[in-house]
Design a protein around this motif. Structure first.
Motif, PDB file in Angstrom:
ATOM      1  N   LEU A 127     -27.362  19.233  -9.707  1.00  0.00           N
ATOM      2  CA  LEU A 127     -25.989  19.135  -9.945  1.00  0.00           C
ATOM      3  C   LEU A 127     -25.598  17.451 -10.041  1.00  0.00           C
ATOM      4  CD1 LEU A 127     -23.102  20.196 -10.884  1.00  0.00           C
ATOM      5  CD2 LEU A 127     -22.698  20.493  -8.248  1.00  0.00           C
ATOM      6  N   PRO A 128     -26.161  16.816  -8.766  1.00  0.00           N
ATOM      7  CA  PRO A 128     -25.781  15.104  -8.718  1.00  0.00           C
ATOM      8  C   PRO A 128     -26.589  14.416  -9.960  1.00  0.00           C
ATOM      9  CG  PRO A 128     -26.684  16.192  -6.722  1.00  0.00           C
ATOM     10  CD  PRO A 128     -26.736  17.185  -7.670  1.00  0.00           C
ATOM     11  N   LEU A 129     -27.515  15.194 -10.404  1.00  0.00           N
ATOM     12  CA  LEU A 129     -27.991  14.256 -11.738  1.00  0.00           C
ATOM     13  C   LEU A 129     -27.054  14.617 -12.902  1.00  0.00           C
ATOM     14  CD1 LEU A 129     -30.714  12.842 -12.746  1.00  0.00           C
ATOM     15  CD2 LEU A 129     -31.602  15.239 -13.616  1.00  0.00           C
ATOM     16  N   ARG A 130     -26.641  15.806 -13.031  1.00  0.00           N
ATOM     17  CA  ARG A 130     -25.849  16.248 -14.272  1.00  0.00           C
ATOM     18  C   ARG A 130     -24.435  15.182 -14.009  1.00  0.00           C
ATOM     19  NH1 ARG A 130     -26.271  21.170 -13.512  1.00  0.00           N
ATOM     20  NH2 ARG A 130     -24.430  21.792 -12.775  1.00  0.00           N
ATOM     21  N   HIS A 131     -24.008  15.044 -12.946  1.00  0.00           N
ATOM     22  CA  HIS A 131     -22.824  14.474 -12.591  1.00  0.00           C
ATOM     23  C   HIS A 131     -22.895  12.718 -12.981  1.00  0.00           C
ATOM     24  CE1 HIS A 131     -20.515  17.551 -10.175  1.00  0.00           C
ATOM     25  NE2 HIS A 131     -20.542  17.894 -11.276  1.00  0.00           N
ATOM     26  N   TRP A 132     -23.984  12.344 -12.521  1.00  0.00           N
ATOM     27  CA  TRP A 132     -24.384  11.037 -12.694  1.00  0.00           C
ATOM     28  C   TRP A 132     -24.556  10.724 -14.273  1.00  0.00           C
ATOM     29  CZ3 TRP A 132     -24.014   6.531 -10.245  1.00  0.00           C
ATOM     30  CH2 TRP A 132     -24.786   5.546 -10.402  1.00  0.00           C
ATOM     31  N   PHE A 133     -25.200  11.341 -14.828  1.00  0.00           N
ATOM     32  CA  PHE A 133     -25.339  10.959 -16.145  1.00  0.00           C
ATOM     33  C   PHE A 133     -23.950  11.320 -16.981  1.00  0.00           C
ATOM     34  CE2 PHE A 133     -30.164  11.949 -16.274  1.00  0.00           C
ATOM     35  CZ  PHE A 133     -30.325  10.794 -15.826  1.00  0.00           C
ATOM     36  N   SER A 134     -23.304  12.261 -16.421  1.00  0.00           N
ATOM     37  CA  SER A 134     -21.837  12.431 -17.193  1.00  0.00           C
ATOM     38  C   SER A 134     -20.804  11.025 -16.868  1.00  0.00           C
ATOM     39  CB  SER A 134     -21.105  13.432 -16.664  1.00  0.00           C
ATOM     40  OG  SER A 134     -21.868  14.781 -16.927  1.00  0.00           O
ATOM     41  N   ARG A 135     -21.147  10.687 -15.745  1.00  0.00           N
ATOM     42  CA  ARG A 135     -20.594   9.303 -15.336  1.00  0.00           C
ATOM     43  C   ARG A 135     -20.871   8.415 -16.502  1.00  0.00           C
ATOM     44  NH1 ARG A 135     -18.098   8.273 -10.378  1.00  0.00           N
ATOM     45  NH2 ARG A 135     -17.658  10.133  -8.980  1.00  0.00           N
ATOM     46  N   TYR A 136     -22.047   8.283 -16.705  1.00  0.00           N
ATOM     47  CA  TYR A 136     -22.534   7.109 -17.341  1.00  0.00           C
ATOM     48  C   TYR A 136     -22.214   7.272 -18.912  1.00  0.00           C
ATOM     49  CZ  TYR A 136     -25.191   4.481 -20.697  1.00  0.00           C
ATOM     50  OH  TYR A 136     -25.677   3.573 -21.859  1.00  0.00           O
ATOM     51  N   SER A 137     -21.851   8.489 -19.176  1.00  0.00           N
ATOM     52  CA  SER A 137     -21.432   8.821 -20.544  1.00  0.00           C
ATOM     53  C   SER A 137     -20.139   8.500 -20.715  1.00  0.00           C
ATOM     54  CB  SER A 137     -21.498  10.354 -20.965  1.00  0.00           C
ATOM     55  OG  SER A 137     -20.975  10.705 -22.058  1.00  0.00           O
ATOM     56  N   ASP A 138     -19.440   8.455 -19.796  1.00  0.00           N
ATOM     57  CA  ASP A 138     -17.674   7.977 -19.469  1.00  0.00           C
ATOM     58  C   ASP A 138     -17.883   6.421 -19.749  1.00  0.00           C
ATOM     59  OD1 ASP A 138     -14.792   8.329 -18.723  1.00  0.00           O
ATOM     60  OD2 ASP A 138     -15.572   6.637 -17.527  1.00  0.00           O
ATOM     61  N   ILE A 182     -14.543  -3.918 -19.121  1.00  0.00           N
ATOM     62  CA  ILE A 182     -15.847  -3.013 -19.327  1.00  0.00           C
ATOM     63  C   ILE A 182     -16.536  -3.164 -17.981  1.00  0.00           C
ATOM     64  CG2 ILE A 182     -17.984  -2.837 -20.405  1.00  0.00           C
ATOM     65  CD1 ILE A 182     -16.664  -3.843 -23.028  1.00  0.00           C
ATOM     66  N   GLU A 183     -16.511  -4.442 -17.356  1.00  0.00           N
ATOM     67  CA  GLU A 183     -17.137  -4.671 -16.118  1.00  0.00           C
ATOM     68  C   GLU A 183     -16.684  -3.645 -14.945  1.00  0.00           C
ATOM     69  OE1 GLU A 183     -17.524  -8.575 -15.652  1.00  0.00           O
ATOM     70  OE2 GLU A 183     -19.297  -9.186 -16.903  1.00  0.00           O
ATOM     71  N   GLU A 184     -15.331  -3.943 -14.871  1.00  0.00           N
ATOM     72  CA  GLU A 184     -14.504  -3.211 -13.859  1.00  0.00           C
ATOM     73  C   GLU A 184     -14.541  -1.715 -14.097  1.00  0.00           C
ATOM     74  OE1 GLU A 184     -10.765  -4.682 -14.401  1.00  0.00           O
ATOM     75  OE2 GLU A 184     -11.031  -6.382 -13.047  1.00  0.00           O
ATOM     76  N   HIS A 185     -14.486  -1.173 -15.240  1.00  0.00           N
ATOM     77  CA  HIS A 185     -15.057   0.305 -15.569  1.00  0.00           C
ATOM     78  C   HIS A 185     -16.240   0.661 -15.022  1.00  0.00           C
ATOM     79  CE1 HIS A 185     -13.849   4.112 -16.820  1.00  0.00           C
ATOM     80  NE2 HIS A 185     -14.672   4.271 -17.469  1.00  0.00           N
ATOM     81  N   PHE A 186     -17.098  -0.044 -15.333  1.00  0.00           N
ATOM     82  CA  PHE A 186     -18.527   0.432 -14.746  1.00  0.00           C
ATOM     83  C   PHE A 186     -18.655   0.144 -13.211  1.00  0.00           C
ATOM     84  CE2 PHE A 186     -20.397  -0.111 -19.148  1.00  0.00           C
ATOM     85  CZ  PHE A 186     -21.613   0.509 -19.067  1.00  0.00           C
ATOM     86  N   ASP A 187     -18.140  -0.842 -12.724  1.00  0.00           N
ATOM     87  CA  ASP A 187     -18.102  -0.916 -11.210  1.00  0.00           C
ATOM     88  C   ASP A 187     -17.442   0.262 -10.558  1.00  0.00           C
ATOM     89  OD1 ASP A 187     -19.469  -3.445 -11.420  1.00  0.00           O
ATOM     90  OD2 ASP A 187     -17.645  -4.515 -11.130  1.00  0.00           O
ATOM     91  N   ILE A 188     -16.401   0.764 -11.188  1.00  0.00           N
ATOM     92  CA  ILE A 188     -15.541   2.126 -10.381  1.00  0.00           C
ATOM     93  C   ILE A 188     -16.129   3.342 -10.686  1.00  0.00           C
ATOM     94  CG2 ILE A 188     -13.458   3.254 -10.843  1.00  0.00           C
ATOM     95  CD1 ILE A 188     -11.938   0.826 -11.611  1.00  0.00           C
ATOM     96  N   VAL A 189     -16.824   3.503 -11.920  1.00  0.00           N
ATOM     97  CA  VAL A 189     -17.478   4.536 -12.102  1.00  0.00           C
ATOM     98  C   VAL A 189     -18.878   4.688 -11.719  1.00  0.00           C
ATOM     99  CG1 VAL A 189     -18.054   6.510 -14.072  1.00  0.00           C
ATOM    100  CG2 VAL A 189     -15.896   4.980 -13.859  1.00  0.00           C
ATOM    101  N   LEU A 190     -19.661   3.792 -11.817  1.00  0.00           N
ATOM    102  CA  LEU A 190     -21.045   3.823 -11.700  1.00  0.00           C
ATOM    103  C   LEU A 190     -21.495   2.619 -10.419  1.00  0.00           C
ATOM    104  CD1 LEU A 190     -22.679   3.955 -15.161  1.00  0.00           C
ATOM    105  CD2 LEU A 190     -22.487   5.716 -13.210  1.00  0.00           C
ATOM    106  N   GLN A 191     -20.560   2.426  -9.521  1.00  0.00           N
ATOM    107  CA  GLN A 191     -20.643   1.601  -8.315  1.00  0.00           C
ATOM    108  C   GLN A 191     -21.372   0.185  -8.738  1.00  0.00           C
ATOM    109  OE1 GLN A 191     -22.403   5.083  -7.292  1.00  0.00           O
ATOM    110  NE2 GLN A 191     -20.422   5.670  -7.771  1.00  0.00           N
ATOM    111  N   GLY A 192     -20.982  -0.439  -9.596  1.00  0.00           N
ATOM    112  CA  GLY A 192     -21.759  -1.859  -9.808  1.00  0.00           C
ATOM    113  C   GLY A 192     -22.747  -1.764 -10.515  1.00  0.00           C
ATOM    114  N   ILE A 193     -23.298  -0.715 -11.194  1.00  0.00           N
ATOM    115  CA  ILE A 193     -24.583  -0.711 -12.002  1.00  0.00           C
ATOM    116  C   ILE A 193     -24.424  -1.687 -12.975  1.00  0.00           C
ATOM    117  CG2 ILE A 193     -23.780   0.997 -13.780  1.00  0.00           C
ATOM    118  CD1 ILE A 193     -26.734   2.346 -13.030  1.00  0.00           C
ATOM    119  N   TYR A 194     -23.585  -2.131 -13.678  1.00  0.00           N
ATOM    120  CA  TYR A 194     -23.604  -3.054 -14.818  1.00  0.00           C
ATOM    121  C   TYR A 194     -24.282  -4.304 -14.265  1.00  0.00           C
ATOM    122  CZ  TYR A 194     -21.427  -5.633 -18.904  1.00  0.00           C
ATOM    123  OH  TYR A 194     -21.318  -6.434 -20.080  1.00  0.00           O
TER     124      TYR A 194
END
Length: 243
Positions: free
Chosen positions: A123-134, A229-241
């Motif tokens: 489930l964590p893997l599925r949620h993580w990739f869904s976040r990236y899709s967003d 875009i950077e801010e959205h990545f930071d919020i959804v994927l914790q700074g991955i951008y």
């Protein structure tokens, strides 16, 4: 083609931030390829049965055909922060856009069937990739708004900043013709924009290459889409951008 090692997994931020258990779940199914610029990962209209993870300075782009296929306009770029292909699909659905390599480098490939099985198991893997899709969808939305409202100079600055963030680099093997095509504008407009940036010592160019010399100045010239875009990545994927 080579066998993936831990360094390959760490050079894609989306994979690097997975739990050790989920990385171990995917690793046996990943294969590494060194791909040249222009290599098509999947063409529009064909089923997507693979997912590709750009590593290090490699970058891919999604392009949509216009004018009955005469031109291809770029709608999103993906570097070490993300993935291309069947990352969030639940089957072999046809691709709407063509995905191709923009900057040469290493890509990790996994078959959609193996990825889907791993997502069902975790489930964590599925949620993580869904976040990236967003985040990827947000980039497409922002690009559409940017293309409709901002100047060529602002869009050029935004593209260069996006490429730098996704590759952790500041030198890009890119011709002015290629940049003009990606932005969907005439070469004359791009030439004028790049000349103005050179005159201000924001960038340097040589045949087939563009180098960012002053990132802060380029940010000031860019539109607010870069920050959005950077801010959205930071919020959804914790700074991955910016990883």
């Amino acid at each position: 083609m080579t066998t993936p090692v831990d360094d390959n997994l760490a050079s894609n931020a989306l994979l690097e931030k997975l739990t050790p258990q989920d990385r171990a779940r995917l690793a046996p199914h990943l294969t590494a390829f060194d791909l040249a610029a222009g290599h098509v990962l999947h063409p529009a209209g064909e089923d997507v049965d693979e997912t590709w993870f750009p590593c290090g300075g490699a970058m891919a782009a999604f392009c949509v055909s216009t004018n009955q296929g005469a031109n291809q306009v770029e709608v999103a770029v993906v570097g070490r922060e993300g993935a291309v292909g069947g990352i969030v699909s639940n089957g072999h659905l046809p691709a709407y856009a063509t995905a191709e390599v923009r900057f040469a480098g290493r890509f990790l490939r996994i078959k959609t069937a193996a990825l889907e099985l791993a997502k069902l198991e975790s489930l964590p893997l599925r949620h993580w990739f869904s976040r990236y899709s967003d985040c990827l969808l947000a980039q497409v939305f922002q690009t559409a708004a940017c293309n409709a409202t901002h100047t060529i100079a602002q869009r050029t600055a935004k593209w260069l900043l996006a490429a730098a963030a996704r590759t952790n680099g500041n030198v890009f093997e890119l011709t002015q013709d290629e940049l003009a095509q990606m932005l969907g504008v005439g070469r004359t407009f791009v030439n004028g924009t790049l000349k103005a940036l050179r005159d201000k010592q924001v960038i340097a160019t040589r045949r087939g290459f563009i180098e960012i010399k002053d990132t802060a100045a380029l940010r000031r010239m860019s539109c607010g889409c870069t920050v959005a875009i950077e801010e959205h990545f930071d919020i959804v994927l914790q700074g991955i951008y910016a990883s």
